[in-house]
Write an enzyme that holds these catalytic residues in place. Structure first.
Site, PDB file in Angstrom:
ATOM      1  CB  VAL A 178      -0.905   0.015   1.194  1.00  0.00           C
ATOM      2  CG1 VAL A 178      -1.842   1.278   1.113  1.00  0.00           C
ATOM      3  CG2 VAL A 178      -1.708  -1.044   1.302  1.00  0.00           C
TER       4      VAL A 178
ATOM      5  NE  ARG B 124       9.790  -4.810   8.498  1.00  0.00           N
ATOM      6  CZ  ARG B 124       8.806  -5.636   8.541  1.00  0.00           C
ATOM      7  NH1 ARG B 124       8.521  -6.176   9.760  1.00  0.00           N
ATOM      8  NH2 ARG B 124       8.266  -5.962   7.429  1.00  0.00           N
TER       9      ARG B 124
ATOM     10  CB  VAL C  45     -13.626  -1.241   6.759  1.00  0.00           C
ATOM     11  CG1 VAL C  45     -15.036  -2.215   6.266  1.00  0.00           C
ATOM     12  CG2 VAL C  45     -13.535  -1.312   8.125  1.00  0.00           C
TER      13      VAL C  45
ATOM     14  CD  GLU D 248      -0.879 -11.962   4.833  1.00  0.00           C
ATOM     15  OE1 GLU D 248      -0.420 -11.924   5.790  1.00  0.00           O
ATOM     16  OE2 GLU D 248      -1.453 -10.817   4.642  1.00  0.00           O
TER      17      GLU D 248
ATOM     18  CG  ASP E 277      -8.950  -8.973   7.555  1.00  0.00           C
ATOM     19  OD1 ASP E 277      -8.140  -8.264   7.870  1.00  0.00           O
ATOM     20  OD2 ASP E 277      -9.825  -9.214   6.672  1.00  0.00           O
TER      21      ASP E 277
ATOM     22  CE  LYS F  12     -10.793  -6.014   6.367  1.00  0.00           C
ATOM     23  NZ  LYS F  12     -10.373  -6.813   5.092  1.00  0.00           N
TER      24      LYS F  12
HETATM   25  P1  NAP Z   1       3.259  -4.396   3.696  1.00  0.00           P
HETATM   26  O1  NAP Z   1       3.394  -4.603   2.173  1.00  0.00           O
HETATM   27  O2  NAP Z   1       3.891  -5.913   4.702  1.00  0.00           O
HETATM   28  O3  NAP Z   1       4.405  -3.413   4.140  1.00  0.00           O
HETATM   29  C1  NAP Z   1       4.435  -2.922   5.431  1.00  0.00           C
HETATM   30  C2  NAP Z   1       5.316  -1.838   5.366  1.00  0.00           C
HETATM   31  O4  NAP Z   1       5.843  -1.107   6.627  1.00  0.00           O
HETATM   32  C3  NAP Z   1       6.947  -2.347   4.890  1.00  0.00           C
HETATM   33  O5  NAP Z   1       7.611  -1.217   4.218  1.00  0.00           O
HETATM   34  C4  NAP Z   1       8.022  -2.431   5.965  1.00  0.00           C
HETATM   35  O6  NAP Z   1       9.367  -1.947   6.169  1.00  0.00           O
HETATM   36  C5  NAP Z   1       6.996  -1.578   6.915  1.00  0.00           C
HETATM   37  N1  NAP Z   1       7.264  -1.728   8.566  1.00  0.00           N
HETATM   38  C6  NAP Z   1       6.858  -2.679   9.252  1.00  0.00           C
HETATM   39  N2  NAP Z   1       7.153  -2.850  10.597  1.00  0.00           N
HETATM   40  C7  NAP Z   1       7.860  -1.703  10.441  1.00  0.00           C
HETATM   41  C8  NAP Z   1       8.635  -1.328  11.483  1.00  0.00           C
HETATM   42  N3  NAP Z   1       8.797  -2.043  12.939  1.00  0.00           N
HETATM   43  N4  NAP Z   1       9.405  -0.228  11.419  1.00  0.00           N
HETATM   44  C9  NAP Z   1       9.275   0.458  10.250  1.00  0.00           C
HETATM   45  N5  NAP Z   1       8.924  -0.045   9.355  1.00  0.00           N
HETATM   46  C10 NAP Z   1       8.001  -0.984   9.308  1.00  0.00           C
HETATM   47  O7  NAP Z   1       1.883  -4.296   4.139  1.00  0.00           O
HETATM   48  P2  NAP Z   1       0.798  -3.704   3.259  1.00  0.00           P
HETATM   49  O8  NAP Z   1       0.112  -4.933   2.641  1.00  0.00           O
HETATM   50  O9  NAP Z   1       1.218  -2.474   2.625  1.00  0.00           O
HETATM   51  O10 NAP Z   1      -0.329  -3.308   4.594  1.00  0.00           O
HETATM   52  C11 NAP Z   1      -0.162  -2.189   5.317  1.00  0.00           C
HETATM   53  C12 NAP Z   1      -1.282  -1.760   6.037  1.00  0.00           C
HETATM   54  O11 NAP Z   1      -2.519  -1.330   5.077  1.00  0.00           O
HETATM   55  C13 NAP Z   1      -1.670  -3.028   6.931  1.00  0.00           C
HETATM   56  O12 NAP Z   1      -2.247  -2.339   8.209  1.00  0.00           O
HETATM   57  C14 NAP Z   1      -2.652  -3.498   6.296  1.00  0.00           C
HETATM   58  O13 NAP Z   1      -3.619  -4.319   7.238  1.00  0.00           O
HETATM   59  C15 NAP Z   1      -3.452  -2.524   5.537  1.00  0.00           C
HETATM   60  N6  NAP Z   1      -4.218  -2.745   4.545  1.00  0.00           N
HETATM   61  C16 NAP Z   1      -3.519  -3.535   3.578  1.00  0.00           C
HETATM   62  C17 NAP Z   1      -4.442  -4.121   2.501  1.00  0.00           C
HETATM   63  C18 NAP Z   1      -3.483  -4.724   1.315  1.00  0.00           C
HETATM   64  O14 NAP Z   1      -4.264  -4.959   0.241  1.00  0.00           O
HETATM   65  N7  NAP Z   1      -2.342  -4.774   1.382  1.00  0.00           N
HETATM   66  C19 NAP Z   1      -5.576  -3.699   2.154  1.00  0.00           C
HETATM   67  C20 NAP Z   1      -6.377  -2.924   3.291  1.00  0.00           C
HETATM   68  C21 NAP Z   1      -5.410  -2.434   4.344  1.00  0.00           C
HETATM   69  P3  NAP Z   1      10.194  -2.852   5.061  1.00  0.00           P
HETATM   70  O15 NAP Z   1       9.680  -2.596   3.568  1.00  0.00           O
HETATM   71  O16 NAP Z   1      11.298  -2.226   5.284  1.00  0.00           O
HETATM   72  O17 NAP Z   1       9.948  -4.403   5.590  1.00  0.00           O
END
Ligand code: NAP
Length: 438
Positions: free
Chosen positions: A15, A46, A131, A189, A200, A204
């Site tokens: 995202v 990170r 959501v 996943e 999940d 929501k």
């Molecule tokens: P993701 O691909 O796993 O990315 C997470 C990002 O956060 C990565 O860039 C990671 O850094 C960084 N991160 C995680 N822990 C960290 C920490 N302790 N310190 C600094 N950076 C940290 O996750 P995502 O899919 O984009 O989802 C992000 C959020 O959106 C979540 O809350 C998820 O529930 C929500 N969401 C996602 C979707 C979806 O379709 N993906 C839909 C709705 C809501 P690194 O890259 O360096 O590892």
């Protein structure tokens, strides 16, 4: 034109990277819509590497320092787990920065505390993307329907489980192979527990119920069952009954016999009639049906996940928060005035589908139906078919019972009593039926 609006983006994953891309690519349009340019001050990750598609000088692993920068006005949290997101968001709000987050797990457990911090600092806290991804549902509930009384919000809010169930329905696959398929295609996943066990969707449901009913509802208040026990045989029975099976998140306003209002929030797989609008929501898509007193039934449908669709919802919130900074004022605050109690699952009226193997001998059907009538659970439909073993010998019968509406507790007691009957060989599955009123 006003001064720059400084933005800190926490997270550069699925995202976050799309959010950063859109901010950069649509800079001129966003500036015109907001009345000031959005400028990314830093991106929290990170792993600070040069190969991440953004200028490396924007990257930092020091989230605390990034959030605290004087030139950051809005923090966009897209990291994921409850921690460290909660700490970062609280710090941002306490320092007078508005916050946009997509973090459903966090909002489902800490929305109240975060809303209080936003209130104290007179800043915005937006979470449309938490959501159903791209689908606008938080803003319609908090703003468009602010003058109406919401009666029910029911939806398919988890794309992974909807993909698995749609596969089982269309191909006849069993749960394990549909899950393997979903994993291979990237819909599930490596650890699918949060999706397939309904956590999940429950997060929501908590967010939707809180907003719809002006009451704080947390993930712990949500009754939850996952899809791991749904079988190919259940889909065959569902088809025979003119239904499919969906994992539903249901938030409902209930009125007790004494005229008191309660709310219910629950997640479980349920039989849904094929003519119901949610029955045709397939694959990884999401849909939410809202029923309000004056508006009637509204349906929201679209992509519930994915980097770009979710980024669309995040950008919507970001533009709102930025406009409020430029023009003064704030978006809607948390509304929790109703403080309605959350009803336990036992008092919820539901219909049941019970699939069991029984002995193939006279009197079995009357013994089975007696257990239902003892608890005043009325039977709507019974289907029976004989079973044969590997040698072609009759070895019992399969009975499917569909009930009319009854309290969930009475139906659960009935199922427990059926399991104790010596004529019942096994209870194969028990599912609720939604989308019909009888
Ligand atoms: P993701 O691909 O796993 O990315 C997470 C990002 O956060 C990565 O860039 C990671 O850094 C960084 N991160 C995680 N822990 C960290 C920490 N302790 N310190 C600094 N950076 C940290 O996750 P995502 O899919 O984009 O989802 C992000 C959020 O959106 C979540 O809350 C998820 O529930 C929500 N969401 C996602 C979707 C979806 O379709 N993906 C839909 C709705 C809501 P690194 O890259 O360096 O590892």
């Amino acid at each position: 034109m006003s001064d720059e609006i400084g933005v800190a983006v926490l997270g550069l994953g699925n995202v976050g990277s799309e959010v950063v891309r859109i901010i950069e690519e649509s800079a001129a349009d966003l500036t015109a819509r907001i009345g000031a340019p959005l400028v990314i001050r830093g991106i929290g990750v990170r792993r600070v590497d040069a190969d991440r598609g953004v200028p490396v000088e924007l990257l930092t692993d020091d989230i605390e320092a990034l959030v605290s920068r004087d030139d950051v006005d809005i923090v966009v949290e897209l990291m994921g787990p409850v921690e460290p997101a909660r700490k970062a968001i609280l710090a941002a709000l306490e320092q007078g920065k508005s916050v946009v987050t997509a973090n459903k797990a966090l909002m489902a457990v800490s929305a109240g505390k975060l809303a209080e911090a936003a209130e104290k600092a007179h800043v915005d806290l937006y979470f449309e993307a938490a959501v159903a991804g791209a689908i606008p549902v938080i803003r319609p509930l908090t703003q468009s329907l602010a003058g109406d009384t919401v009666l029910r919000v029911a939806g398919i809010v988890n794309g992974t489980t909807n993909y698995i169930l749609s596969e089982m329905d269309s191909t006849g696959a069993d749960y394990a192979s549909a899950l393997a398929d979903a994993s291979a295609l990237g819909y599930a996943e490596a650890d699918p527990t949060a999706d397939v066990e309904g956590y999940d969707a429950a997060a929501k449901a908590a967010i939707l119920a809180s907003i719809a009913f002006h009451t704080r509802v947390t993930a712990d208040d949500v009754y939850r069952e996952g899809i791991t026990k749904v079988s190919a045989a259940d889909f065959a029975s569902a088809r025979a009954l003119g239904c499919t099976i969906k994992l539903l998140a249901i938030c409902e306003r209930l009125t007790t016999g004494k005229g008191k209002q309660q709310v219910s929030a629950r997640v479980y797989p349920a039989l849904v009639p094929l003519e119901h609008p949610l029955a045709s929501v397939n694959g990884a898509f999401n849909a939410v049906v809202v029923e309000a007193e004056a508006a009637g039934r509204l349906m929201f449908y679209g992509q519930g996940a994915g980097g770009a669709p979710t980024a669309s919802a995040v950008l919507g919130d970001l533009v709102m928060a930025a406009r409020n900074r430029v023009q003064g004022g704030r978006g809607p605050r948390e509304s929790k005035y109703a403080k309605l109690p959350v009803a336990p699952i036992g008092v919820i009226p539901t219909r049941y589908y019970v699939n069991m193997n029984v002995a193939d001998r006279p009197g079995v059907l009357s013994a089975v139906s007696a257990e239902f009538s003892k608890r005043e659970v009325s039977i709507a439909e019974v289907r029976q078919e004989g079973m044969v073993d590997d040698e072609g010998q009759r070895c019992g019968a399969r009975i499917v019972v569909v009930t009319h509406q009854a309290k969930d507790a009475a139906l659960s007691e009935t199922v427990a009593a059926l399991a104790d009957l010596d004529v019942v060989q096994s209870i194969n599955s028990v599912l609720r039926m939604e989308g019909t009123s009888e």
